[in-house]
Design a protein around this motif. Structure first.
Motif, short mmCIF file in Angstrom:
data_model
loop_
_atom_site.label_atom_id
_atom_site.label_comp_id
_atom_site.label_asym_id
_atom_site.label_seq_id
_atom_site.Cartn_x
_atom_site.Cartn_y
_atom_site.Cartn_z
N ALA A 5 0.75 -1.20 0.35
CA ALA A 5 -0.20 -0.06 -0.20
C ALA A 5 1.11 1.27 0.48
O ALA A 5 2.02 1.57 0.94
N VAL A 7 0.78 4.71 0.74
CA VAL A 7 0.29 5.75 2.09
C VAL A 7 0.65 7.08 2.04
O VAL A 7 2.19 7.07 2.92
N TRP A 33 -3.75 4.64 -0.41
CA TRP A 33 -4.22 5.32 0.36
C TRP A 33 -3.36 6.76 0.82
O TRP A 33 -2.87 6.96 0.53
N ILE A 35 -3.97 9.10 4.42
CA ILE A 35 -4.37 9.57 6.02
C ILE A 35 -4.73 10.97 5.82
O ILE A 35 -3.94 11.50 5.80
N TYR A 69 0.02 8.67 11.17
CA TYR A 69 0.51 7.24 10.35
C TYR A 69 1.00 5.99 11.37
O TYR A 69 -0.67 5.21 10.60
N GLY A 72 -3.30 5.21 11.28
CA GLY A 72 -4.16 5.55 9.59
C GLY A 72 -3.72 4.18 9.61
O GLY A 72 -4.57 2.90 8.82
N LEU A 73 -2.18 3.48 9.11
CA LEU A 73 -1.85 2.25 9.01
C LEU A 73 -2.53 0.41 9.93
O LEU A 73 -2.41 -0.26 10.12
N LEU A 76 -4.68 -0.58 8.82
CA LEU A 76 -4.35 -1.60 7.09
C LEU A 76 -3.74 -2.75 8.07
O LEU A 76 -3.78 -3.30 7.21
N TYR A 80 -1.34 -5.48 4.09
CA TYR A 80 -0.45 -5.35 3.32
C TYR A 80 0.52 -6.10 3.82
O TYR A 80 0.95 -6.05 5.32
N TYR A 83 4.57 -1.21 3.53
CA TYR A 83 4.32 0.29 3.11
C TYR A 83 4.85 1.04 2.58
O TYR A 83 5.95 0.72 2.88
N LEU A 85 5.46 4.81 2.79
CA LEU A 85 4.95 6.45 3.47
C LEU A 85 5.83 6.91 2.51
O LEU A 85 7.52 7.03 1.88
N SER A 177 5.88 -4.18 6.25
CA SER A 177 4.46 -3.92 7.48
C SER A 177 4.37 -4.26 8.50
O SER A 177 4.15 -3.38 9.65
#
Length: 331
Positions: A5, A7, A33, A35, A69, A72-73, A76, A80, A83, A85, A177
């Motif tokens: 993902a 993000v 995504w 956030i 972060y 938001g993460l 998720l 996934y 990530y 970022l 992740s």
């Protein structure tokens, strides 16, 4: 579980979203995504109307870079493998996301990695945040290949290699992740600035390694939230740098480093005063007072290992300001 993902954290960044998201959408393969840290502008409306292919996580308030972060993460978690970022003010290039993930897939010794980061203002130059790979000196001052303090180099392909680094830039990096959540993400007490370096230090002290690949390039505008010359940014950098040392070193080692930094940064504060930059001079001492007010919240960790810093400079402050070493190749 999906592979990756991308993000992006946003706070009142409507203009950045309109400027940079079209390129991210065009050049990216993985799920996107955003956030949103309770923006007060029309960021969410723009996302919903102009970028329906991007999923949005809306937070109840502005939790800063670290908390935004983390929260938001958490939504998720388990979905996934990786990530990426990405700051909202970054211009990406073709296949950038696939190539970053492939770098970690191929180089499994690394837990996280960043690309080469150039300036979006002048694409010939390296960017301030991460540049050609980040290192720390013995006083925990960060510096990069391609950027030492405010001195940046022109990109001539000198950092197109792959190598191990001390830290990866929060402007753009890929991370496994499961490890992000294992280490409880960023320290939310930091709010903003240096939280990615702190995470890298914590991970390295537990035996994990950070990577850099110069085969992927992105362009970072920088200063979208706080300008680099902002006294508030200076204050947060000083406070959070002290907190990072306090958390990750023994008490005796911390106070040894603290004494040296207090002298150097006291001289820097005096320099600001002599130049008439009173707000910056005051920011130095606000950083120190802010640390002491919060230090009981920055709990000391018991590291399994003490990972040595990898860069060539033991004291980059002295190398730069007193020995005239302005480029990484001079160190």
């Amino acid at each position: 579980m999906k592979q990756c993902a991308i993000v992006i954290l946003n706070y009142n960044g409507a203009e950045m979203l309109k400027r940079f998201l079209p390129g991210v959408v065009e050049h990216s393969t993985f799920d996107l995504w955003v956030i949103d840290n309770a923006s007060q502008d029309d960021s969410v409306v723009i996302l919903e109307q102009e970028f329906p292919q991007i999923s949005v996580i809306r937070l109840s308030q502005n939790f800063g870079y670290a908390g935004g972060y983390n929260q938001g993460l958490e939504q998720l978690k388990g979905d996934y493998q990786y990530y990426i970022l990405l700051n909202s003010d970054v211009e990406v290039t073709s296949h950038w996301d696939q190539d970053l993930v492939q770098f970690l897939e191929t180089n499994r010794q690394f837990a996280a990695a960043q690309p080469k980061i150039l300036s979006a203002k002048d694409k010939r130059l390296f960017d301030y945040a991460g540049a050609g790979g980040g290192f720390l000196d013995h006083l925990f001052y960060p510096y990069c290949r391609g950027r030492i303090w405010n001195e940046v180099e022109e990109d001539q392909g000198q950092y197109d290699d792959d190598l191990e680094v001390d830290w990866t830039s929060g402007a753009c990096f890929v991370i496994k992740s499961d490890l992000f959540h294992q280490f409880q993400g960023f320290d939310e007490h930091f709010f903003a600035h240096m939280e990615e370096i702190d995470l890298c230090v914590r991970m390295r002290q537990e035996g994990f390694r950070m990577g850099y690949t110069g085969k992927v390039t992105v362009y970072h505008l920088g200063g979208a939230t706080l300008d680099r010359s902002s006294p508030r940014k200076l204050e947060l950098n000083i406070r959070n740098n002290l907190a990072m040392i306090y958390k990750n070193e023994s008490r005796s080692r911390f106070w040894w480093i603290f004494g040296q930094k207090a002298i150097l940064e006291g001289l820097a504060s005096l320099g600001y005063l002599l130049k008439g930059q009173r707000d910056s001079a005051h920011a130095v001492w606000k950083g120190y007072s802010g640390f002491f007010k919060m230090r009981n919240e920055f709990l000391q960790r018991s590291a399994t290992k003490k990972a040595p810093f990898l860069g060539p400079s033991k004291y980059v402050f002295l190398d730069f300001f007193f020995r005239g070493k302005k480029k990484f190749s001079d160190l």
